[in-house]
Enzyme design. Sequence first.
Site, PDB file in Angstrom:
ATOM      1  N   THR A 278       0.880  -1.004   0.141  1.00  0.00           N
ATOM      2  CA  THR A 278       0.193  -0.448  -0.363  1.00  0.00           C
ATOM      3  C   THR A 278       0.789   1.047  -0.131  1.00  0.00           C
ATOM      4  O   THR A 278       1.463   1.550   0.313  1.00  0.00           O
ATOM      5  CB  THR A 278      -0.919   0.325   1.538  1.00  0.00           C
ATOM      6  N   GLU A 355      -2.608  -1.504  13.822  1.00  0.00           N
ATOM      7  CA  GLU A 355      -3.222  -1.664  12.716  1.00  0.00           C
ATOM      8  C   GLU A 355      -4.217  -2.266  13.132  1.00  0.00           C
ATOM      9  O   GLU A 355      -5.257  -1.565  12.640  1.00  0.00           O
ATOM     10  CB  GLU A 355      -1.482  -2.552  12.357  1.00  0.00           C
TER      11      GLU A 355
HETATM   12  C1  LIG Z   1      -5.063  -3.949  -1.523  1.00  0.00           C
HETATM   13  C2  LIG Z   1      -3.558  -4.668  -0.619  1.00  0.00           C
HETATM   14  C3  LIG Z   1      -2.884  -4.202   0.367  1.00  0.00           C
HETATM   15  C4  LIG Z   1      -2.266  -4.579   1.403  1.00  0.00           C
HETATM   16  N1  LIG Z   1      -1.274  -3.655   1.504  1.00  0.00           N
HETATM   17  C5  LIG Z   1      -0.058  -4.417   1.403  1.00  0.00           C
HETATM   18  C6  LIG Z   1       1.122  -3.673   2.380  1.00  0.00           C
HETATM   19  O1  LIG Z   1       1.501  -2.676   2.526  1.00  0.00           O
HETATM   20  N2  LIG Z   1       2.224  -4.368   2.976  1.00  0.00           N
HETATM   21  C7  LIG Z   1       2.274  -5.567   3.005  1.00  0.00           C
HETATM   22  O2  LIG Z   1       3.150  -5.876   3.898  1.00  0.00           O
HETATM   23  N3  LIG Z   1       1.017  -6.651   2.543  1.00  0.00           N
HETATM   24  C8  LIG Z   1      -0.026  -6.308   2.267  1.00  0.00           C
HETATM   25  N4  LIG Z   1      -1.014  -6.625   1.765  1.00  0.00           N
HETATM   26  C9  LIG Z   1      -1.209  -8.065   1.753  1.00  0.00           C
HETATM   27  C10 LIG Z   1      -1.868  -8.758   2.776  1.00  0.00           C
HETATM   28  O3  LIG Z   1      -1.790  -8.521   4.203  1.00  0.00           O
HETATM   29  C11 LIG Z   1      -2.110  -9.809   2.636  1.00  0.00           C
HETATM   30  O4  LIG Z   1      -2.918  -9.971   1.169  1.00  0.00           O
HETATM   31  C12 LIG Z   1      -2.494 -10.733   3.538  1.00  0.00           C
HETATM   32  O5  LIG Z   1      -1.442 -10.865   4.828  1.00  0.00           O
HETATM   33  C13 LIG Z   1      -3.417 -12.418   3.120  1.00  0.00           C
HETATM   34  O6  LIG Z   1      -2.215 -13.140   2.540  1.00  0.00           O
HETATM   35  P1  LIG Z   1      -1.812 -13.656   1.036  1.00  0.00           P
HETATM   36  O7  LIG Z   1      -3.479 -13.095   0.606  1.00  0.00           O
HETATM   37  O8  LIG Z   1      -1.127 -14.081   0.485  1.00  0.00           O
HETATM   38  O9  LIG Z   1      -3.462 -14.713   2.033  1.00  0.00           O
HETATM   39  P2  LIG Z   1      -2.786 -16.316   1.548  1.00  0.00           P
HETATM   40  O10 LIG Z   1      -2.108 -16.641   2.832  1.00  0.00           O
HETATM   41  O11 LIG Z   1      -2.622 -16.995   0.578  1.00  0.00           O
HETATM   42  O12 LIG Z   1      -4.036 -17.015   2.104  1.00  0.00           O
HETATM   43  C14 LIG Z   1      -5.058 -17.043   1.485  1.00  0.00           C
HETATM   44  C15 LIG Z   1      -6.447 -17.207   2.499  1.00  0.00           C
HETATM   45  O13 LIG Z   1      -6.095 -17.953   2.860  1.00  0.00           O
HETATM   46  C16 LIG Z   1      -7.102 -18.340   4.176  1.00  0.00           C
HETATM   47  N5  LIG Z   1      -6.297 -19.180   5.101  1.00  0.00           N
HETATM   48  C17 LIG Z   1      -4.499 -18.762   5.366  1.00  0.00           C
HETATM   49  N6  LIG Z   1      -4.231 -19.954   6.056  1.00  0.00           N
HETATM   50  C18 LIG Z   1      -5.156 -19.722   6.789  1.00  0.00           C
HETATM   51  C19 LIG Z   1      -5.196 -20.928   8.235  1.00  0.00           C
HETATM   52  N7  LIG Z   1      -3.549 -21.135   8.690  1.00  0.00           N
HETATM   53  N8  LIG Z   1      -6.423 -21.799   8.281  1.00  0.00           N
HETATM   54  C20 LIG Z   1      -7.532 -21.042   8.457  1.00  0.00           C
HETATM   55  N9  LIG Z   1      -7.715 -20.277   6.474  1.00  0.00           N
HETATM   56  C21 LIG Z   1      -6.147 -19.341   6.435  1.00  0.00           C
HETATM   57  C22 LIG Z   1      -6.420 -16.881   4.747  1.00  0.00           C
HETATM   58  O14 LIG Z   1      -7.619 -16.189   5.747  1.00  0.00           O
HETATM   59  C23 LIG Z   1      -6.935 -16.057   2.969  1.00  0.00           C
HETATM   60  O15 LIG Z   1      -8.001 -16.423   3.167  1.00  0.00           O
HETATM   61  C24 LIG Z   1      -1.772  -6.369   1.201  1.00  0.00           C
HETATM   62  C25 LIG Z   1      -2.841  -6.870   0.487  1.00  0.00           C
HETATM   63  C26 LIG Z   1      -3.755  -6.368  -0.464  1.00  0.00           C
HETATM   64  C27 LIG Z   1      -4.713  -7.118  -1.308  1.00  0.00           C
END
Ligand SMILES: Cc1cc2nc3c(=O)[nH]c(=O)nc-3n(C[C@H](O)[C@H](O)[C@H](O)COP(=O)(O)OP(=O)(O)OC[C@H]3O[C@@H](n4cnc5c(N)ncnc54)[C@H](O)[C@@H]3O)c2cc1C
Length: 509
Positions: A278, A355
């Site tokens: 972001t 946060e």
């Molecule tokens: C618009 C946007 C802005 C962002 N900004 C930032 C930023 O500024 N800095 C930064 O570092 N990151 C940022 N992010 C990243 C954000 O923090 C991650 O998308 C988030 O942590 C989820 O990671 P992932 O999308 O890789 O999902 P994954 O980790 O791949 O997970 C996929 C899905 O599976 C579920 N899941 C995962 N593990 C488990 C479990 N153990 N048990 C049950 N369910 C589970 C999760 O709930 C999720 O819905 C941003 C993301 C977006 C989309």
Amino acid sequence: MSLKTFTREEVKRHASEDDLWIIIDSSVYDMSRFVDLHPGGAFPILELAGKDATDAFYGLHRQEVLVKYNRYKIGTIADEKPQVDFYEPGSLSKVPYAESSAWMGFKSPYFTDSHFKLRAAVRKVCDSLAAEAREFEDAGIKPSDEFMQKMGENHLLAMNIGPGPHLHGMVLPGGIKGEDFDYFHEMIVHEEIGRWKVRGFDDGVIGGMVISAPTVLNFGSPALKKKIIPEVFAGRKRICLAISEPYAGSDVARIRTTAKRTADGKHFIVNGVKKWITGGCWADYFSVAVQTEKGISMLLVERGEGVETKLIKTSYSPSAGTAYVTFENVLVPVENLLGKENKGFLVVLSNFNHERWVMLTGSSIACRLVIEECFKWANQRLVFGKRLIDQPVIRNKLAKMISSLESIHAWIENITFQMNNMSYDEQSDKLAGPIALCKYHVTRVMHDVADEACQIFGGRAITKTGMGRTVETLQRTYKFSAILGGSEEIMADLGVRQAMKKFPDGARL
Ligand SMILES: Cc1cc2nc3c(=O)[nH]c(=O)nc-3n(C[C@H](O)[C@H](O)[C@H](O)COP(=O)(O)OP(=O)(O)OC[C@H]3O[C@@H](n4cnc5c(N)ncnc54)[C@H](O)[C@@H]3O)c2cc1C
Ligand code: HEM
């Protein structure tokens, strides 16, 4: 042009296409030059030529339309007063539940005169910036340096990071001393910024900074802090947090970006990619999680050779500056370590509670603003000859939305009170669970509110401009809150695991 007064009889005489007046809420508008330009076409206006068009107008337009096209107003009807309340910038809404309870005349154990003063002053500043914020959001462009600096001048950047020495010595809006600023003041600041109703732009201005500035403030060397914090809080430079990668979002430990020391030990060489950062598109500084020899470390990387950013298109505005970031052989001085080498996980974890709490405040106000719009819409929209609010099923939807909102808001206020009265260590020990569970609950409530609000607004809820704009924004963007900063599944799980840590060994049914 000076405004005249007319009788209704006089207005009636201006009822042809070339000479067309209408009355909206006791004001007279000359539509002659506008009728062919009218976005809704000439036909609806012609039908009401010379007549009172108040109900027809409010069934189809937001009142901002009248502000924008005020140039067509030529006068008022003699001896009549407007019946529609116009929003005065800086004022409080009178619609039930449109403000949190302390601002609706209820007693509160939490808020003092100082909070009321801050809200009044911040609302004025935020209202004065709202139109500009919307223009950036709609155009999907970078929040300008001028905008950031206006935020900085009013301390609207520094106040997003919580109470602390960074505010000491400052006089904040409303004459509040920086030393007196607490988490309830901060909650107010987040809520007021949320009133812009431009989720993507908000994140572009505040989102990246809220999660990254504390890493420098709390873990940077004095020299680093001295250089970076004043320029970021003044809005002259921008900072973001780069943890997530295509390979690792929830599972931070699996990040692959590396930082290897140079032979002379004076620098790290950083290589890797970061996803969804972001504010990354225009950040000057990146607070980056990297793998070092024996674990994760946090490094402050300055934009320069080897750093590239490109926009990732998401469901919200490109004004958020969501970036894909590439680091290729980037040389970073060891002095830019945030915290200790290999102990970066502590830095990552340290800001999670704040946060997530910031996200609670933003989510709660987003629901509140949508509920206000639903109330107004249900009161003014006529369907089958009745107002929507006259239908029990619509009242039921409002009841569900309001009761969910007020219960989450009360929980958020309770958590905020704990934050004000607990040491950092006590907060870390006791609040991670409740904040995670509250975040999980809040985003489920957002889901329900977005859903019910869509049904109340009908087609307008899925139309970007016009009456349903705020509802459309919520239904398109609430998932950001449900995924960012710890997804719902992770929050729910964390909350219960934290509770289990304190579960008494001997407890049995
Ligand atoms: C618009 C946007 C802005 C962002 N900004 C930032 C930023 O500024 N800095 C930064 O570092 N990151 C940022 N992010 C990243 C954000 O923090 C991650 O998308 C988030 O942590 C989820 O990671 P992932 O999308 O890789 O999902 P994954 O980790 O791949 O997970 C996929 C899905 O599976 C579920 N899941 C995962 N593990 C488990 C479990 N153990 N048990 C049950 N369910 C589970 C999760 O709930 C999720 O819905 C941003 C993301 C977006 C989309
Ligand atoms: C001062 C008077 C008026 C002004 C400045 C005005 C302006 C506008 C604007 C800017 C829009 C586009 C709004 C949007 O997308 O939300 C619009 C739409 C429209 N207007 Fe007006 N208008 C006026 C009066 C009226 C009146 C009296 C009628 C009669 C009923 C009318 C009927 C409509 C209709 C049917 C639409 C389309 C709404 C939709 O897409 O849902 N307007 N008008």
